[in-house]
Design a protein around this motif. Structure first.
Motif, PDB file in Angstrom:
ATOM      1  N   THR A 172       0.951  -1.125   0.049  1.00 55.82           N
ATOM      2  CA  THR A 172       0.011   0.017   0.009  1.00 55.82           C
ATOM      3  C   THR A 172       0.816   1.396  -0.040  1.00 55.82           C
ATOM      4  N   ALA A 173       2.013   1.259   0.944  1.00 47.16           N
ATOM      5  CA  ALA A 173       2.698   2.520   0.727  1.00 47.16           C
ATOM      6  C   ALA A 173       3.413   2.571  -0.572  1.00 47.16           C
ATOM      7  N   ILE A 174       4.073   1.599  -1.117  1.00 48.91           N
ATOM      8  CA  ILE A 174       4.652   1.480  -2.504  1.00 48.91           C
ATOM      9  C   ILE A 174       3.842   2.140  -3.428  1.00 48.91           C
ATOM     10  N   ASN A 175       2.458   1.417  -3.483  1.00 49.99           N
ATOM     11  CA  ASN A 175       1.230   2.289  -4.491  1.00 49.99           C
ATOM     12  C   ASN A 175       1.024   3.609  -4.124  1.00 49.99           C
ATOM     13  N   ASN A 176       0.990   4.068  -2.959  1.00 51.48           N
ATOM     14  CA  ASN A 176       0.444   5.290  -2.707  1.00 51.48           C
ATOM     15  C   ASN A 176       1.841   6.377  -3.139  1.00 51.48           C
ATOM     16  N   LEU A 177       2.956   6.001  -2.996  1.00 49.15           N
ATOM     17  CA  LEU A 177       4.085   6.515  -3.441  1.00 49.15           C
ATOM     18  C   LEU A 177       4.065   6.795  -4.896  1.00 49.15           C
ATOM     19  N   ILE A 178       3.959   5.575  -5.511  1.00 45.26           N
ATOM     20  CA  ILE A 178       3.919   5.569  -7.117  1.00 45.26           C
ATOM     21  C   ILE A 178       2.820   6.479  -7.497  1.00 45.26           C
ATOM     22  N   SER A 179       1.775   6.525  -7.015  1.00 49.03           N
ATOM     23  CA  SER A 179       0.675   7.687  -7.305  1.00 49.03           C
ATOM     24  C   SER A 179       0.790   8.954  -6.990  1.00 49.03           C
ATOM     25  N   MET A 180       1.636   9.161  -6.167  1.00 48.69           N
ATOM     26  CA  MET A 180       2.256  10.586  -5.707  1.00 48.69           C
ATOM     27  C   MET A 180       3.180  11.004  -6.814  1.00 48.69           C
ATOM     28  N   TYR A 181       4.075  10.165  -7.239  1.00 49.01           N
ATOM     29  CA  TYR A 181       5.029  10.410  -8.249  1.00 49.01           C
ATOM     30  C   TYR A 181       4.349  10.845  -9.694  1.00 49.01           C
ATOM     31  N   GLU A 182       3.518   9.725  -9.979  1.00 46.23           N
ATOM     32  CA  GLU A 182       2.824   9.866 -10.971  1.00 46.23           C
ATOM     33  C   GLU A 182       1.992  11.231 -11.278  1.00 46.23           C
ATOM     34  N   GLN A 183       1.387  11.795 -10.192  1.00 39.23           N
ATOM     35  CA  GLN A 183       0.701  13.031  -9.926  1.00 39.23           C
ATOM     36  C   GLN A 183       1.518  14.066 -10.204  1.00 39.23           C
ATOM     37  N   ASN A 184       2.370  14.172  -9.460  1.00 36.28           N
ATOM     38  CA  ASN A 184       3.430  15.316  -9.083  1.00 36.28           C
ATOM     39  C   ASN A 184       4.532  15.492 -10.083  1.00 36.28           C
ATOM     40  N   TYR A 185       4.910  14.492 -10.824  1.00 36.62           N
ATOM     41  CA  TYR A 185       6.200  14.579 -11.787  1.00 36.62           C
ATOM     42  C   TYR A 185       5.859  13.945 -13.159  1.00 36.62           C
ATOM     43  N   ALA A 186       6.335  14.460 -14.058  1.00 34.84           N
ATOM     44  CA  ALA A 186       6.305  14.118 -15.558  1.00 34.84           C
ATOM     45  C   ALA A 186       6.977  12.850 -15.737  1.00 34.84           C
ATOM     46  N   VAL A 187       6.348  11.615 -15.032  1.00 36.26           N
ATOM     47  CA  VAL A 187       7.052  10.328 -15.367  1.00 36.26           C
ATOM     48  C   VAL A 187       6.123   9.646 -16.329  1.00 36.26           C
ATOM     49  N   SER A 188       6.769   9.006 -17.441  1.00 37.32           N
ATOM     50  CA  SER A 188       6.083   8.210 -18.326  1.00 37.32           C
ATOM     51  C   SER A 188       6.200   6.664 -18.196  1.00 37.32           C
ATOM     52  N   ASP A 189       7.233   6.425 -17.512  1.00 38.08           N
ATOM     53  CA  ASP A 189       7.680   5.049 -17.557  1.00 38.08           C
ATOM     54  C   ASP A 189       7.615   4.568 -15.960  1.00 38.08           C
ATOM     55  N   LYS A 190       6.764   3.269 -15.953  1.00 34.31           N
ATOM     56  CA  LYS A 190       6.447   2.749 -14.410  1.00 34.31           C
ATOM     57  C   LYS A 190       7.960   2.351 -13.915  1.00 34.31           C
ATOM     58  N   GLN A 191       9.075   1.918 -14.729  1.00 35.14           N
ATOM     59  CA  GLN A 191      10.186   1.548 -14.178  1.00 35.14           C
ATOM     60  C   GLN A 191      10.830   2.880 -13.368  1.00 35.14           C
ATOM     61  N   ASP A 192      10.868   4.074 -13.956  1.00 29.87           N
ATOM     62  CA  ASP A 192      11.291   5.199 -13.158  1.00 29.87           C
ATOM     63  C   ASP A 192      10.796   5.456 -11.859  1.00 29.87           C
ATOM     64  N   VAL A 193       9.137   5.102 -12.004  1.00 29.52           N
ATOM     65  CA  VAL A 193       8.476   5.373 -10.624  1.00 29.52           C
ATOM     66  C   VAL A 193       8.802   4.531  -9.735  1.00 29.52           C
ATOM     67  N   LEU A 194       9.093   3.128 -10.124  1.00 29.36           N
ATOM     68  CA  LEU A 194       9.437   2.138  -9.095  1.00 29.36           C
ATOM     69  C   LEU A 194      10.855   2.431  -8.604  1.00 29.36           C
ATOM     70  N   ALA A 195      11.610   2.868  -9.443  1.00 34.06           N
ATOM     71  CA  ALA A 195      13.116   3.278  -8.922  1.00 34.06           C
ATOM     72  C   ALA A 195      13.278   4.169  -8.092  1.00 34.06           C
ATOM     73  N   MET A 196      12.185   5.396  -8.505  1.00 33.60           N
ATOM     74  CA  MET A 196      12.195   6.350  -7.283  1.00 33.60           C
ATOM     75  C   MET A 196      11.770   6.033  -6.041  1.00 33.60           C
ATOM     76  N   SER A 197      10.571   5.333  -5.949  1.00 31.66           N
ATOM     77  CA  SER A 197      10.283   4.715  -4.693  1.00 31.66           C
ATOM     78  C   SER A 197      11.036   3.826  -3.977  1.00 31.66           C
ATOM     79  N   ALA A 198      11.814   2.967  -4.629  1.00 30.32           N
ATOM     80  CA  ALA A 198      12.837   2.187  -4.089  1.00 30.32           C
ATOM     81  C   ALA A 198      13.754   2.969  -3.366  1.00 30.32           C
ATOM     82  N   LEU A 199      14.151   3.957  -4.257  1.00 26.59           N
ATOM     83  CA  LEU A 199      15.242   4.756  -3.485  1.00 26.59           C
ATOM     84  C   LEU A 199      14.939   5.673  -2.325  1.00 26.59           C
ATOM     85  N   GLN A 200      13.453   6.015  -2.247  1.00 24.38           N
ATOM     86  CA  GLN A 200      13.077   6.842  -1.438  1.00 24.38           C
ATOM     87  C   GLN A 200      12.851   5.944  -0.184  1.00 24.38           C
TER      88      GLN A 200
END
Length: 96
Positions: free
Chosen positions: A33-61
């Motif tokens: 749930t925390a990962i999915n919430n963070l993914i949603s936040m990144y997708e809404q606030n940043y121009a990210v077109s690739d899920k892998q980028d969002v997942l990498a950013m989430s993993a880094l956080q």
């Protein structure tokens, strides 16, 4: 002990997992749930077109939070040891 089989959904993909107990299951579900919430936040606030980028950013956080907690614990342990040494010295000096 028999393992529980659960399905966890992360970024729209389902992952079948085996867990040892309900506590582990709860932890896995909360983490997902925390990962999915963070993914949603990144997708809404940043121009990210690739899920892998969002997942990498989430993993880094998450990894950086874990490392920061580890560093804080290490600093706290050092402070505690220093205070214990000071108290030991005070008691030793008083007893002499």
């Amino acid at each position: 002990m028999e393992k529980l089989k659960i399905n966890i959904v992360i970024a729209g993909r389902t992952y079948p997992l085996s867990v040892s107990n309900t506590k582990e299951e709860e932890g896995m579900r909360k983490a997902a749930t925390a990962i999915n919430n963070l993914i949603s936040m990144y997708e809404q606030n940043y121009a990210v077109s690739d899920k892998q980028d969002v997942l990498a950013m989430s993993a880094l956080q998450f990894a950086s939070k874990l490392e920061i907690l580890s560093l804080d614990k290490s600093d706290t342990k050092k402070e505690e040891l220093e205070k214990l040494n000071e108290l030991t010295n005070l008691v030793s000096n008083h007893l002499e």
